[in-house]
Design a protein around this motif. Structure first.
Motif, PDB file in Angstrom:
ATOM      1  N   MET A   1      -0.337  13.398   1.071  1.00 52.45           N
ATOM      2  CA  MET A   1      -0.067  12.004   0.742  1.00 52.45           C
ATOM      3  C   MET A   1       0.896  11.388   1.766  1.00 52.45           C
ATOM      4  SD  MET A   1      -1.778  11.104  -1.873  1.00 52.45           S
ATOM      5  CE  MET A   1      -2.701  11.858  -3.213  1.00 52.45           C
ATOM      6  N   ILE A   2       0.699  10.125   2.037  1.00 52.97           N
ATOM      7  CA  ILE A   2       1.570   9.410   2.966  1.00 52.97           C
ATOM      8  C   ILE A   2       2.679   8.741   2.158  1.00 52.97           C
ATOM      9  CG2 ILE A   2       1.718   7.533   4.650  1.00 52.97           C
ATOM     10  CD1 ILE A   2      -1.230   8.083   5.307  1.00 52.97           C
ATOM     11  N   GLY A   3       3.943   9.009   2.488  1.00 50.96           N
ATOM     12  CA  GLY A   3       5.081   8.427   1.778  1.00 50.96           C
ATOM     13  C   GLY A   3       5.830   7.388   2.586  1.00 50.96           C
ATOM     14  N   LYS A   4       5.623   7.407   3.928  1.00 50.23           N
ATOM     15  CA  LYS A   4       6.318   6.447   4.787  1.00 50.23           C
ATOM     16  C   LYS A   4       5.562   6.322   6.098  1.00 50.23           C
ATOM     17  CE  LYS A   4      10.758   5.549   7.063  1.00 50.23           C
ATOM     18  NZ  LYS A   4      12.158   6.032   7.278  1.00 50.23           N
TER      19      LYS A   4
ATOM     20  N   GLY B   1      -4.346   2.779  13.648  1.00 48.60           N
ATOM     21  CA  GLY B   1      -4.040   1.569  12.898  1.00 48.60           C
ATOM     22  C   GLY B   1      -4.242   1.769  11.403  1.00 48.60           C
ATOM     23  N   TYR B   2      -3.168   1.704  10.640  1.00 51.77           N
ATOM     24  CA  TYR B   2      -3.234   1.867   9.184  1.00 51.77           C
ATOM     25  C   TYR B   2      -3.250   0.486   8.517  1.00 51.77           C
ATOM     26  CZ  TYR B   2      -1.986   6.790   9.823  1.00 51.77           C
ATOM     27  OH  TYR B   2      -1.969   8.118  10.202  1.00 51.77           O
ATOM     28  N   VAL B   3      -4.210   0.278   7.626  1.00 47.05           N
ATOM     29  CA  VAL B   3      -4.262  -0.951   6.842  1.00 47.05           C
ATOM     30  C   VAL B   3      -3.376  -0.739   5.614  1.00 47.05           C
ATOM     31  CG1 VAL B   3      -5.712  -2.534   5.518  1.00 47.05           C
ATOM     32  CG2 VAL B   3      -6.586  -1.498   7.624  1.00 47.05           C
ATOM     33  N   VAL B   4      -2.317  -1.524   5.522  1.00 49.88           N
ATOM     34  CA  VAL B   4      -1.351  -1.355   4.439  1.00 49.88           C
ATOM     35  C   VAL B   4      -1.276  -2.654   3.636  1.00 49.88           C
ATOM     36  CG1 VAL B   4       1.011  -0.730   3.830  1.00 49.88           C
ATOM     37  CG2 VAL B   4      -0.024   0.205   5.916  1.00 49.88           C
ATOM     38  N   HIS B   5      -1.613  -2.587   2.361  1.00 50.09           N
ATOM     39  CA  HIS B   5      -1.564  -3.756   1.487  1.00 50.09           C
ATOM     40  C   HIS B   5      -0.140  -3.955   0.977  1.00 50.09           C
ATOM     41  CE1 HIS B   5      -5.975  -4.243   1.272  1.00 50.09           C
ATOM     42  NE2 HIS B   5      -5.956  -2.937   1.484  1.00 50.09           N
TER      43      HIS B   5
ATOM     44  N   LEU C   1       7.702   1.174   6.609  1.00 54.45           N
ATOM     45  CA  LEU C   1       7.377   0.822   5.228  1.00 54.45           C
ATOM     46  C   LEU C   1       7.342   2.076   4.362  1.00 54.45           C
ATOM     47  CD1 LEU C   1       4.412  -1.661   5.823  1.00 54.45           C
ATOM     48  CD2 LEU C   1       6.631  -2.272   4.845  1.00 54.45           C
ATOM     49  N   ALA C   2       7.897   1.973   3.167  1.00 58.34           N
ATOM     50  CA  ALA C   2       7.676   3.005   2.160  1.00 58.34           C
ATOM     51  C   ALA C   2       6.243   2.831   1.680  1.00 58.34           C
ATOM     52  CB  ALA C   2       8.654   2.831   1.003  1.00 58.34           C
ATOM     53  N   ILE C   3       5.534   3.937   1.486  1.00 59.31           N
ATOM     54  CA  ILE C   3       4.100   3.881   1.210  1.00 59.31           C
ATOM     55  C   ILE C   3       3.766   4.533  -0.128  1.00 59.31           C
ATOM     56  CG2 ILE C   3       1.813   4.636   1.983  1.00 59.31           C
ATOM     57  CD1 ILE C   3       2.995   2.502   3.770  1.00 59.31           C
ATOM     58  N   GLU C   4       2.884   3.880  -0.863  1.00 56.52           N
ATOM     59  CA  GLU C   4       2.274   4.448  -2.060  1.00 56.52           C
ATOM     60  C   GLU C   4       0.800   4.640  -1.744  1.00 56.52           C
ATOM     61  OE1 GLU C   4       2.140   5.481  -6.314  1.00 56.52           O
ATOM     62  OE2 GLU C   4       3.631   5.478  -4.730  1.00 56.52           O
ATOM     63  N   THR C   5       0.306   5.876  -1.845  1.00 60.54           N
ATOM     64  CA  THR C   5      -1.070   6.188  -1.503  1.00 60.54           C
ATOM     65  C   THR C   5      -1.922   6.318  -2.756  1.00 60.54           C
ATOM     66  OG1 THR C   5      -0.275   7.447   0.421  1.00 60.54           O
ATOM     67  CG2 THR C   5      -2.561   7.768  -0.222  1.00 60.54           C
ATOM     68  N   HIS C   6      -2.995   5.544  -2.835  1.00 65.74           N
ATOM     69  CA  HIS C   6      -3.933   5.649  -3.946  1.00 65.74           C
ATOM     70  C   HIS C   6      -5.237   6.241  -3.422  1.00 65.74           C
ATOM     71  CE1 HIS C   6      -2.148   2.753  -7.158  1.00 65.74           C
ATOM     72  NE2 HIS C   6      -1.219   3.467  -6.556  1.00 65.74           N
ATOM     73  N   VAL C   7      -5.665   7.331  -4.043  1.00 64.80           N
ATOM     74  CA  VAL C   7      -6.881   8.022  -3.607  1.00 64.80           C
ATOM     75  C   VAL C   7      -7.932   7.934  -4.697  1.00 64.80           C
ATOM     76  CG1 VAL C   7      -7.865  10.212  -2.847  1.00 64.80           C
ATOM     77  CG2 VAL C   7      -5.513   9.625  -2.217  1.00 64.80           C
TER      78      VAL C   7
ATOM     79  N   ARG D   1      -6.405   3.961  -0.296  1.00 65.52           N
ATOM     80  CA  ARG D   1      -5.752   2.677  -0.044  1.00 65.52           C
ATOM     81  C   ARG D   1      -4.243   2.885   0.005  1.00 65.52           C
ATOM     82  NH1 ARG D   1      -7.620  -3.058  -2.447  1.00 65.52           N
ATOM     83  NH2 ARG D   1      -9.266  -2.516  -1.002  1.00 65.52           N
ATOM     84  N   LEU D   2      -3.619   2.241   1.007  1.00 63.10           N
ATOM     85  CA  LEU D   2      -2.179   2.344   1.183  1.00 63.10           C
ATOM     86  C   LEU D   2      -1.500   1.045   0.769  1.00 63.10           C
ATOM     87  CD1 LEU D   2      -2.067   4.002   4.740  1.00 63.10           C
ATOM     88  CD2 LEU D   2      -2.172   5.135   2.508  1.00 63.10           C
ATOM     89  N   TYR D   3      -0.388   1.171   0.072  1.00 61.47           N
ATOM     90  CA  TYR D   3       0.425   0.022  -0.329  1.00 61.47           C
ATOM     91  C   TYR D   3       1.812   0.199   0.270  1.00 61.47           C
ATOM     92  CZ  TYR D   3      -3.350  -0.726  -3.630  1.00 61.47           C
ATOM     93  OH  TYR D   3      -4.599  -0.935  -4.174  1.00 61.47           O
ATOM     94  N   GLY D   4       2.313  -0.865   0.900  1.00 58.19           N
ATOM     95  CA  GLY D   4       3.580  -0.761   1.620  1.00 58.19           C
ATOM     96  C   GLY D   4       4.687  -1.593   1.023  1.00 58.19           C
ATOM     97  N   PHE D   5       5.930  -1.095   1.159  1.00 60.26           N
ATOM     98  CA  PHE D   5       7.089  -1.745   0.549  1.00 60.26           C
ATOM     99  C   PHE D   5       8.288  -1.661   1.478  1.00 60.26           C
ATOM    100  CE2 PHE D   5       4.295   0.295  -2.454  1.00 60.26           C
ATOM    101  CZ  PHE D   5       3.923  -0.769  -3.260  1.00 60.26           C
ATOM    102  N   ARG D   6       9.127  -2.686   1.414  1.00 55.95           N
ATOM    103  CA  ARG D   6      10.318  -2.723   2.269  1.00 55.95           C
ATOM    104  C   ARG D   6      11.421  -1.822   1.748  1.00 55.95           C
ATOM    105  NH1 ARG D   6      10.651  -3.653   7.025  1.00 55.95           N
ATOM    106  NH2 ARG D   6      12.510  -4.956   7.049  1.00 55.95           N
TER     107      ARG D   6
END
Length: 208
Positions: A1-4, A25-29, A47-53, A59-64
């Protein structure tokens, strides 16, 4: 899993950023608030990352911040809240403001998020109210004051001052926070203060 992820901003989409990490290139929502705070293309960020599989995609979700990511996870524990709604809530309320809104029962602020109507906002506040203080510091005095106003047990000058600030266009939670700060600053004099004085002090707090 990707965490950052740490890399260079390549480009932006409507609700995502493409982050170039060593040529990949990572697409980060992201929430609209997060996207607005990211740098221009060609500049570095992380970005801190939440990975949904799922079976058909990753899909990757990014946060500050980690706090924003924790709220993203927490919001989805409520029935009817998926990733899109969670990002919508975080687009209109930063983590500290979200914690305060939930802790004080400010359903109106939560309902401003896209995809969140009054019924879902009420459910979010009800189910997360006990958890909100653990995710961000919430002033106990503000929680007590908001509860008193809602129960109509607050002193009349306090209720009138909060009502006046709301009528001036300030959100309920922001008005309550300003009056709570004003009362705290008055100390022993808070018991005899008039509404007009509280309004003036509240406006001073809001101007800071």
């Amino acid at each position: 899993m990707i965490g950052k992820l740490k890399g260079i901003v390549d480009s932006y989409g409507e609700d995502f950023v493409i982050l170039d990490v060593n040529g990949v290139g990572y697409v980060v929502h992201c929430s609209a608030r997060t996207l607005q705070r990211l740098p221009s293309p060609g500049e570095a960020t992380d970005l801190a990352i939440e990975t949904h599989v799922r079976e058909d995609m990753i899909r990757l979700y990014g946060f500050r911040s980690d706090a924003e990511r924790e709220w993203f996870r927490l919001l989805q524990t409520v029935q009817g809240v998926g990733t899109r709604v969670a990002l919508g809530v975080l687009s209109v309320l930063e983590p500290s403001a979200l914690a305060t809104a939930i802790a004080t029962g400010d359903k109106g602020s939560v309902a401003r998020a896209p995809g969140v109507g009054p019924r879902l906002a009420a459910r979010l506040v009800a189910e997360l109210k006990d958890k909100a203080p653990a995710f961000a510091p919430v002033d106990p005095a503000l929680v007590a004051l908001t509860g008193a106003v809602e129960d109509r047990t607050a002193p009349q000058p306090v209720a009138d001052a909060i009502s006046a600030l709301v009528n001036l266009g300030y959100p309920q939670v922001q008005a309550s926070a300003a009056i709570a700060a004003a009362l705290k600053g008055l100390g022993d004099g808070a018991d005899t203060v008039e509404a007009k004085t509280l309004i003036r002090l509240g406006l001073r707090e809001l101007a800071r």
